[in-house]
Design a protein around this motif. Structure first.
Motif, PDB file in Angstrom:
ATOM      1  N   ILE A  72       0.835  -1.201   0.000  1.00  0.00           N
ATOM      2  CA  ILE A  72       0.000   0.000   0.000  1.00  0.00           C
ATOM      3  C   ILE A  72       0.873   1.254   0.000  1.00  0.00           C
ATOM      4  O   ILE A  72       0.571   2.245  -0.660  1.00  0.00           O
ATOM      5  CB  ILE A  72      -0.944  -0.025   1.228  1.00  0.00           C
ATOM      6  N   SER A  73       1.995   1.188   0.708  1.00  0.00           N
ATOM      7  CA  SER A  73       2.833   2.380   0.827  1.00  0.00           C
ATOM      8  C   SER A  73       3.793   2.590  -0.326  1.00  0.00           C
ATOM      9  O   SER A  73       4.261   3.695  -0.535  1.00  0.00           O
ATOM     10  CB  SER A  73       3.671   2.312   2.103  1.00  0.00           C
ATOM     11  N   GLY A  76       2.383   2.644  -5.336  1.00  0.00           N
ATOM     12  CA  GLY A  76       2.111   3.915  -5.990  1.00  0.00           C
ATOM     13  C   GLY A  76       0.940   3.897  -6.940  1.00  0.00           C
ATOM     14  O   GLY A  76       0.062   4.729  -6.848  1.00  0.00           O
ATOM     15  N   GLY A  77       0.891   2.936  -7.848  1.00  0.00           N
ATOM     16  CA  GLY A  77      -0.226   2.875  -8.794  1.00  0.00           C
ATOM     17  C   GLY A  77      -1.423   2.159  -8.185  1.00  0.00           C
ATOM     18  O   GLY A  77      -1.417   1.812  -7.011  1.00  0.00           O
ATOM     19  N   ALA A  78      -2.433   1.932  -9.028  1.00  0.00           N
ATOM     20  CA  ALA A  78      -3.679   1.328  -8.546  1.00  0.00           C
ATOM     21  C   ALA A  78      -3.443  -0.069  -7.994  1.00  0.00           C
ATOM     22  O   ALA A  78      -4.170  -0.531  -7.116  1.00  0.00           O
ATOM     23  CB  ALA A  78      -4.704   1.273  -9.668  1.00  0.00           C
ATOM     24  N   PRO A  81      -3.090  -0.225  -3.746  1.00  0.00           N
ATOM     25  CA  PRO A  81      -4.266  -0.457  -2.910  1.00  0.00           C
ATOM     26  C   PRO A  81      -4.994  -1.752  -3.260  1.00  0.00           C
ATOM     27  O   PRO A  81      -5.578  -2.381  -2.381  1.00  0.00           O
ATOM     28  CB  PRO A  81      -5.152   0.759  -3.162  1.00  0.00           C
ATOM     29  N   THR A  85      -5.092  -4.446  -0.518  1.00  0.00           N
ATOM     30  CA  THR A  85      -6.355  -4.899   0.068  1.00  0.00           C
ATOM     31  C   THR A  85      -6.471  -6.414  -0.023  1.00  0.00           C
ATOM     32  O   THR A  85      -6.969  -7.066   0.893  1.00  0.00           O
ATOM     33  CB  THR A  85      -7.538  -4.229  -0.648  1.00  0.00           C
ATOM     34  N   ARG A 119     -12.572  -3.224  -3.409  1.00  0.00           N
ATOM     35  CA  ARG A 119     -11.807  -2.009  -3.637  1.00  0.00           C
ATOM     36  C   ARG A 119     -12.003  -1.466  -5.057  1.00  0.00           C
ATOM     37  O   ARG A 119     -12.280  -0.296  -5.275  1.00  0.00           O
ATOM     38  CB  ARG A 119     -10.316  -2.282  -3.371  1.00  0.00           C
TER      39      ARG A 119
ATOM     40  N   HIS B   9      -1.178  12.049  -7.097  1.00  0.00           N
ATOM     41  CA  HIS B   9      -0.017  11.241  -7.474  1.00  0.00           C
ATOM     42  C   HIS B   9       1.269  12.037  -7.280  1.00  0.00           C
ATOM     43  O   HIS B   9       2.333  11.484  -7.086  1.00  0.00           O
ATOM     44  CB  HIS B   9      -0.104  10.823  -8.949  1.00  0.00           C
ATOM     45  N   VAL B  37       4.724   9.283  -3.525  1.00  0.00           N
ATOM     46  CA  VAL B  37       5.203   8.126  -2.770  1.00  0.00           C
ATOM     47  C   VAL B  37       6.595   8.461  -2.261  1.00  0.00           C
ATOM     48  O   VAL B  37       7.360   9.142  -2.946  1.00  0.00           O
ATOM     49  CB  VAL B  37       5.279   6.884  -3.693  1.00  0.00           C
ATOM     50  N   ILE B  44       6.201   9.526  -8.199  1.00  0.00           N
ATOM     51  CA  ILE B  44       4.794   9.678  -8.614  1.00  0.00           C
ATOM     52  C   ILE B  44       3.981   8.447  -8.243  1.00  0.00           C
ATOM     53  O   ILE B  44       4.319   7.333  -8.620  1.00  0.00           O
ATOM     54  CB  ILE B  44       4.698   9.905 -10.141  1.00  0.00           C
ATOM     55  N   GLY B  45       2.919   8.650  -7.507  1.00  0.00           N
ATOM     56  CA  GLY B  45       2.079   7.531  -7.097  1.00  0.00           C
ATOM     57  C   GLY B  45       1.299   7.939  -5.867  1.00  0.00           C
ATOM     58  O   GLY B  45       1.430   9.069  -5.390  1.00  0.00           O
ATOM     59  N   THR B  46       0.472   7.028  -5.378  1.00  0.00           N
ATOM     60  CA  THR B  46      -0.288   7.376  -4.170  1.00  0.00           C
ATOM     61  C   THR B  46      -0.025   6.332  -3.097  1.00  0.00           C
ATOM     62  O   THR B  46       0.210   5.169  -3.393  1.00  0.00           O
ATOM     63  CB  THR B  46      -1.797   7.452  -4.441  1.00  0.00           C
ATOM     64  N   ASP B  47      -0.094   6.777  -1.859  1.00  0.00           N
ATOM     65  CA  ASP B  47       0.285   5.938  -0.733  1.00  0.00           C
ATOM     66  C   ASP B  47      -0.816   6.024   0.324  1.00  0.00           C
ATOM     67  O   ASP B  47      -1.027   7.061   0.944  1.00  0.00           O
ATOM     68  CB  ASP B  47       1.628   6.459  -0.184  1.00  0.00           C
ATOM     69  N   ALA B  48      -1.511   4.924   0.502  1.00  0.00           N
ATOM     70  CA  ALA B  48      -2.654   4.923   1.414  1.00  0.00           C
ATOM     71  C   ALA B  48      -2.238   5.271   2.843  1.00  0.00           C
ATOM     72  O   ALA B  48      -2.985   5.908   3.581  1.00  0.00           O
ATOM     73  CB  ALA B  48      -3.339   3.559   1.378  1.00  0.00           C
ATOM     74  N   MET B  49      -1.033   4.851   3.226  1.00  0.00           N
ATOM     75  CA  MET B  49      -0.587   5.110   4.598  1.00  0.00           C
ATOM     76  C   MET B  49      -0.362   6.602   4.828  1.00  0.00           C
ATOM     77  O   MET B  49      -0.660   7.156   5.876  1.00  0.00           O
ATOM     78  CB  MET B  49       0.697   4.329   4.887  1.00  0.00           C
ATOM     79  N   SER B  72      -5.475   5.608  -9.105  1.00  0.00           N
ATOM     80  CA  SER B  72      -5.102   4.980  -7.842  1.00  0.00           C
ATOM     81  C   SER B  72      -5.319   5.918  -6.664  1.00  0.00           C
ATOM     82  O   SER B  72      -5.415   5.473  -5.524  1.00  0.00           O
ATOM     83  CB  SER B  72      -3.652   4.532  -7.881  1.00  0.00           C
ATOM     84  N   LEU B  75      -8.496   4.821  -5.236  1.00  0.00           N
ATOM     85  CA  LEU B  75      -8.391   3.523  -4.567  1.00  0.00           C
ATOM     86  C   LEU B  75      -7.593   3.642  -3.272  1.00  0.00           C
ATOM     87  O   LEU B  75      -7.947   3.058  -2.250  1.00  0.00           O
ATOM     88  CB  LEU B  75      -7.717   2.510  -5.492  1.00  0.00           C
ATOM     89  N   SER B  76      -6.497   4.406  -3.307  1.00  0.00           N
ATOM     90  CA  SER B  76      -5.677   4.545  -2.106  1.00  0.00           C
ATOM     91  C   SER B  76      -6.441   5.299  -1.024  1.00  0.00           C
ATOM     92  O   SER B  76      -6.341   4.963   0.162  1.00  0.00           O
ATOM     93  CB  SER B  76      -4.375   5.279  -2.429  1.00  0.00           C
ATOM     94  N   ALA B  78      -9.667   5.286  -0.601  1.00  0.00           N
ATOM     95  CA  ALA B  78     -10.655   4.360  -0.036  1.00  0.00           C
ATOM     96  C   ALA B  78      -9.967   3.362   0.890  1.00  0.00           C
ATOM     97  O   ALA B  78     -10.499   2.999   1.942  1.00  0.00           O
ATOM     98  CB  ALA B  78     -11.381   3.632  -1.162  1.00  0.00           C
ATOM     99  N   THR B  79      -8.773   2.932   0.497  1.00  0.00           N
ATOM    100  CA  THR B  79      -8.025   1.993   1.335  1.00  0.00           C
ATOM    101  C   THR B  79      -7.677   2.635   2.680  1.00  0.00           C
ATOM    102  O   THR B  79      -7.810   2.013   3.734  1.00  0.00           O
ATOM    103  CB  THR B  79      -6.741   1.549   0.616  1.00  0.00           C
TER     104      THR B  79
END
Lengths: 208, 828
Positions: A72-73, A76-78, A81, A85, A119, B9, B37, B44-49, B72, B75-76, B78-79
């Motif tokens: 998750i951390s 980066g991309g879809a 998550p 999940t 998700r 991102h 991230v 570039i990206g997403t980090d749920a934490m 993402s 999605l992140s 929502a996570t």
């Protein structure tokens, strides 16, 4: 029976195969996505291995939840998550367990797939990971219900996933970046389904 | 204060948006950036934490909204929410508004002390000022001229389409759009470009209809959100397919005329029920009832009562839909699906809720008022097709109203004897017709195999269906005419036509009268050969009518109706009473009782037959009976017990193999043994026969004849199975004719097999009633004809003019014909 060492081996093998197939996955993703799936997965699983020692004394559920957090951390991309999940739900379903029966694994796989569906809200035929995972879990479940050995059942799951991956080729993508391409997404294999297949293959290889 | 988290991102972008938002001069606002991230090589990206941390940082019980870029990020986000404690989860909302505009609007509203709903609402509206400034709501002229010009605006797609189907976006196309839209997460809005309407949400059927989209109008479809591209693509396909209307009716009158021979002054329709009717035309118009605005004390209970009525209405509609998909085709039946969507319409529902919860009005009034408010929009519409579709809304409005109030549907009445004009009639409409005053029926749509058509024929009322929208030209009271045999409707016949029609009518009435008078005569040919004219019935009442019509007995007692519209099967005693009464009324005349013939096409929920892909090739008839033995045995017991009260035989449906008849007979013998042991009397010599309606039964007729007490040829199903053609499918219904040489040969083979084995053979399909077929069937050796009671007088009369010898002479000629046209020509 699947022991903890099998699970650790699975994660190692997954990281190995994702490293090996990094360029291939990226190539697939270049055709219909944003050309980062291979790199993202590789980076994610590297991080998984890096953080594995902190969890490896814990039970299987906790190990898988640790994997989830790493993914998750860092992905980066879809797929972060989504796979995150998946591992999280899979981990929850086997919480506290030191070893898994064929039946436990069935529950675990199902919980993982359910997590991804929750998700990403993808359905079969949307050209996503689900196209590999759902048939695989189904194949595994019915094999186990029919009394197959765990290894045989896993082989059936891998076969079903492989077919699922092939089946994504003619599909029109309905989710994610690829869906922007509409008709043009036809004729390309889905990278997410492909990485799902690799993860399952790694699981099979570890348990054999 | 509501907290806000910016997810992107890109760390730079998230930080930048926060910086920009803080420029709005609200330094106290709780705002946090969660971008990128933590990986210097791949930032570039997403980090749920990271998002989770940001949420915790700004968290307050007033709530937190997450603004995201896309993919993402969603999605992140929502996570991240999933990792929150349950007590916090509900207070955190994901907002679909555009990142920059949305964040700024949200910040302003949050700083102003707005609650979370208000902040969300502001964020959602954040594009309005920009759109207005740029005039983006209306794509430019250039795009409108190019049919397929799509502009991509971030994740928003707008595309212009020209609507080509015959009557534009009326109820069915609108319903299809609503249903399709529901399959995607994307937001879909549509506007009528041609009349420069505003955008409406595609999830509301009423909104879509009030767009007044007519043929050749241009519409703009806007999709936004995660799967917006796919949603746009799907809608594009739907429009290109003309909403599935291509293959169906809505033919232009000119197309219809080329199909049927042209008659001046007449509209071509479908010949549904023979006969001529002349008289003032009256449109059957339904309208919402007037309801007094009663008040209630307990809105909660009232709402619950309303919801129950709605649920029931939906269940009814889905049953009607399934039933009519089979009889009139899926496209025609889809109107009932549209009806279900009318009920769910957010606009109507919101008004009902408000009426009940806030104004404390009764559910009846709340509903009627809400339906009327939408009807008013329809009436104000410029589009005739929209106006005429108001009837669908009224229809569903009445359905719910009747369920709420317990008032039963109203019978259709005409002020004086005349012709009933309607868009289409439901089976219950037709069944409750005021027979005295309805001289003829003319419907806009419908088919000759619908329940309504069958009922019209049974009632002997001349009818023409499918004349199209021309019926709108008819004024109430204006003299019109129809020829039900030719399928012609005359909206305003001139004198010559009237004269001609009156003559035909005279002849028709004369024949009808003649037939009626002859009904009590023996069924016999000119050369004195005795024939059995039997009736097909479904109830004891039908039997009384059959006897009145001159029936020599009952050739087919369909027992399905005993099982319908109830929660469980009738027990042995109930069935016994019915069969006994039937036998008693017939007083020694034959009574052939067919065991339950159901399959996946008939909705009898408690029987546990699931909806099948191919109900006609599925688990039905004897196949069901032999497996669900309890139901079968109960029925056999009842029939056997009734057998001693008259001339009763038992018949098994859908038999295709020897095993089936052997097993059915073995079970019957077991039941007989049981009855003997219990000391219950029955006719041990009862005949047990089978329906011949499966091609396999024809092929094995010689073998089957050794085990069956008699045959009865069910030509309706037999024809469909032999020709592999569905008679309700307009494209192939021509193939599904019993006059096809292949079908005639099958009939011949069946009769021969029966004769060879020395058993009786009857026919109980529609063909038996068709007097054009009588010479052919006589020539093949058929002696028992079973038909709907209303056909018996005519049959007997026509029969009396035929000579068996003459028919036999022609037998070879009939059989030599190799195509259906030849057969029809031979038979005149």
């Amino acid at each position: 029976m699947i022991k903890k060492k099998h699970i650790l081996d699975w994660l190692n093998k997954s990281a190995e195969v994702l490293e090996e197939k990094k360029s291939y996955l990226t190539k697939l993703d270049t055709a219909i996505g944003d050309a980062d799936h291979g790199n993202n997965m590789n980076r994610g699983f590297k991080k998984v291995l890096e953080q594995l020692p902190t969890n490896e004394k814990k039970d299987i559920g906790a190990i898988l939840k640790g994997v989830a957090m790493s993914l998750i951390s860092t992905v980066g991309g879809a797929s972060g998550p989504l796979y995150g999940t998946m591992f999280l739900q899979a981990g929850n379903s086997v919480s506290g367990k030191e070893e898994l029966t064929a039946e436990d694994l069935k529950k675990m796989l199902q919980a993982g797939v359910d997590g991804i569906v929750m998700r990403g809200k993808a359905k079969i035929g949307d050209k996503t990971m689900i196209d590999a995972l759902e048939p695989a879990v189904k194949a595994y479940s019915s094999a186990v219900s029919a009394g197959d050995e765990l290894t045989t059942a896993l082989q059936k799951a891998v076969d079903a996933a492989e077919k699922g991956v092939e089946d994504t080729i003619p599909l029109i993508a309905r989710k994610g970046r690829a869906s922007y391409l509409g008709e043009r997404s036809k004729g390309h294999q889905d990278p997410g389904a492909t990485s799902s297949y690799y993860l399952l293959k790694a699981l099979r290889d570890s348990v054999q | 204060m509501v907290g806000i988290v910016v997810v992107s991102h890109s760390k730079k972008l998230a930080d930048g948006v926060v910086e920009l938002a803080l420029q709005m001069g609200n330094p106290e606002i709780k705002l946090s950036a969660a971008g990128g991230v933590d990986d210097p090589e791949n930032p570039i990206g997403t980090d749920a934490m990271k998002i989770l941390e940001s949420i915790k940082e700004v968290y307050h019980d007033d709530g937190v909204i997450l603004m995201m870029d896309m993919g993402s990020a969603i999605l992140s986000a929502a996570t991240a929410v999933d990792f929150l404690d349950d007590s916090m989860k509900d207070n955190v909302k994901l907002c679909e508004a555009p990142l920059v505009e949305g964040t700024i609007s949200a910040v302003v509203q949050a700083a102003a002390g707005g609650n979370i709903e208000q902040v969300l609402e502001e964020a959602r509206k954040s594009l309005h000022p920009k759109s207005a400034q740029l005039g983006i709501e209306t794509p430019d002229e250039h795009d409108a001229d190019q049919e397929d010009a799509s502009i991509q605006n971030g994740e928003v797609y707008r595309r212009v389409y020209t609507i080509r189907n015959q009557i534009g976006i009326h109820a069915r196309p609108a319903a299809k759009i609503v249903t399709l839209t529901g399959k995607f997460d994307a937001g879909v809005r549509i506007r009528n470009y041609t009349n420069d309407s505003a955008y409406v949400k595609a999830r509301s059927i009423n909104n879509l209809i009030t767009l007044n989209v007519r043929k050749d109008d241009k519409i703009v479809v806007e999709t936004s959100g995660l799967d917006s591209a796919a949603a746009q693509e799907a809608i594009s396909e739907l429009i290109a397919d003309n909403f599935g209307e291509n293959q169906h009716h809505h033919k232009k009158p000119s197309e219809k005329k080329s199909r049927v021979k042209k008659v001046s002054g007449a509209v071509e329709g479908i010949a549904v029920s023979a006969g001529i009717a002349i008289g003032p035309a009256y449109r059957h118009e339904i309208s919402m009832p007037e309801v007094e605005p009663g008040t209630i004390d307990d809105p909660k209970t009232e709402l619950a009562r309303f919801e129950r009525a709605v649920e029931k209405a939906k269940r009814e509609l889905s049953a009607v839909f399934e039933e009519s998909s089979d009889t009139v085709g899926t496209y025609e039946a889809s109107i009932f699906e549209a009806h279900a969507l009318f009920i769910d319409d957010p606009e109507i529902m919101a008004r009902v809720q408000k009426n009940i919860s806030e104004k404390h009005l009764s559910a009846e009034y709340a509903w009627v008022d809400s339906v009327n408010s939408v009807l008013k929009k329809y009436e104000e519409s410029q589009n005739d097709a929209v106006k005429s579709r108001a009837i669908d809304l009224i229809d569903v409005g009445l359905r719910v109203y009747h369920l709420l109030s317990g008032v039963k549907a109203i019978k259709i009445r005409l002020p004086e004897p005349g012709i009933l004009i309607s868009t289409e009639l439901s089976p219950s409409d037709t069944a409750t017709l005021d027979k005295e005053n309805v001289l003829g029926i003319c419907c806009e749509s419908g088919s000759d195999v619908s329940h309504s058509a069958i009922i019209a024929r049974t009632l002997g009322i001349p009818a023409v269906f499918g004349v199209g929208e021309l019926i709108n030209e008819v004024q109430d009271g204006q003299v019109a005419a129809l020829n039900g045999e030719a399928g012609h409707f005359y909206p305003s016949p001139d004198e010559d036509q009237l004269k001609q029609l009156k003559e035909i009518r005279k002849k028709w009435l004369f024949e009808k009268q003649k037939a009626y008078e002859a009904r009590k005569n023996k069924a016999e040919t000119k050369d004195g050969i005795r024939i059995s004219a039997l009736a097909n019935v479904a109830s004891v009442n039908d039997i009384r009518e059959a006897i009145e019509a001159g029936a020599d007995g009952v050739g087919l007692f369909r027992t399905e109706y005993l099982f319908m519209d109830r929660d469980g099967p009738p027990d042995e005693e109930e069935q016994f009473e019915v069969y006994k009464e039937a036998a008693g009324i017939l007083d020694g005349k034959p009574l052939v009782i067919r065991t339950l013939d159901v399959g996946g096409d008939k909705p009898i929920p408690y029987l546990g037959i699931e909806k099948e892909e191919n109900p006609f090739l599925g688990w039905r008839g004897i196949r069901y009976g032999l497996e669900e033995r309890e139901i079968f045995i109960t029925q056999v017991r009842a029939i056997l017990r009734a057998s001693r009260f008259g001339n009763v035989s038992m018949m098994f449906p859908m038999v295709g193999t020897l095993d089936e008849i052997r097993e059915a007979k073995a079970l019957t013998r077991e039941v007989m043994k049981d009855l003997e042991n219990e000391g219950i009397a029955f006719n041990a010599a009862i005949k047990t026969g089978i329906m011949i309606e499966v091609p396999a039964a024809v092929t094995s007729a010689d073998e089957l004849a050794k085990h069956a007490g008699f045959f009865s040829i069910g030509t309706n199903d037999l024809t469909q199975y032999i020709m592999a053609a569905d008679r309700t499918n307009g494209k192939v219904s021509g193939l599904a004719s019993p006059f096809q040489p292949a079908v005639i040969n099958a009939i011949k083979k069946t009769i021969e097999a029966a004769q060879k084995a020395g058993i009786e053979v009857a026919m109980c399909g529609e063909m038996a009633r068709n007097t054009k077929a009588t010479p052919l069937l006589l020539s093949l050796g058929l002696k028992e004809f079973s038909m709907s009671p209303v056909g018996i007088p005519e049959f007997k009369w026509k029969l009396s003019e035929l000579s068996l010898k003459e028919c036999q002479k022609k037998a070879d000629l009939y059989l030599k014909e190799t195509d259906i046209e030849g057969v029809k020509k031979m038979l005149g």
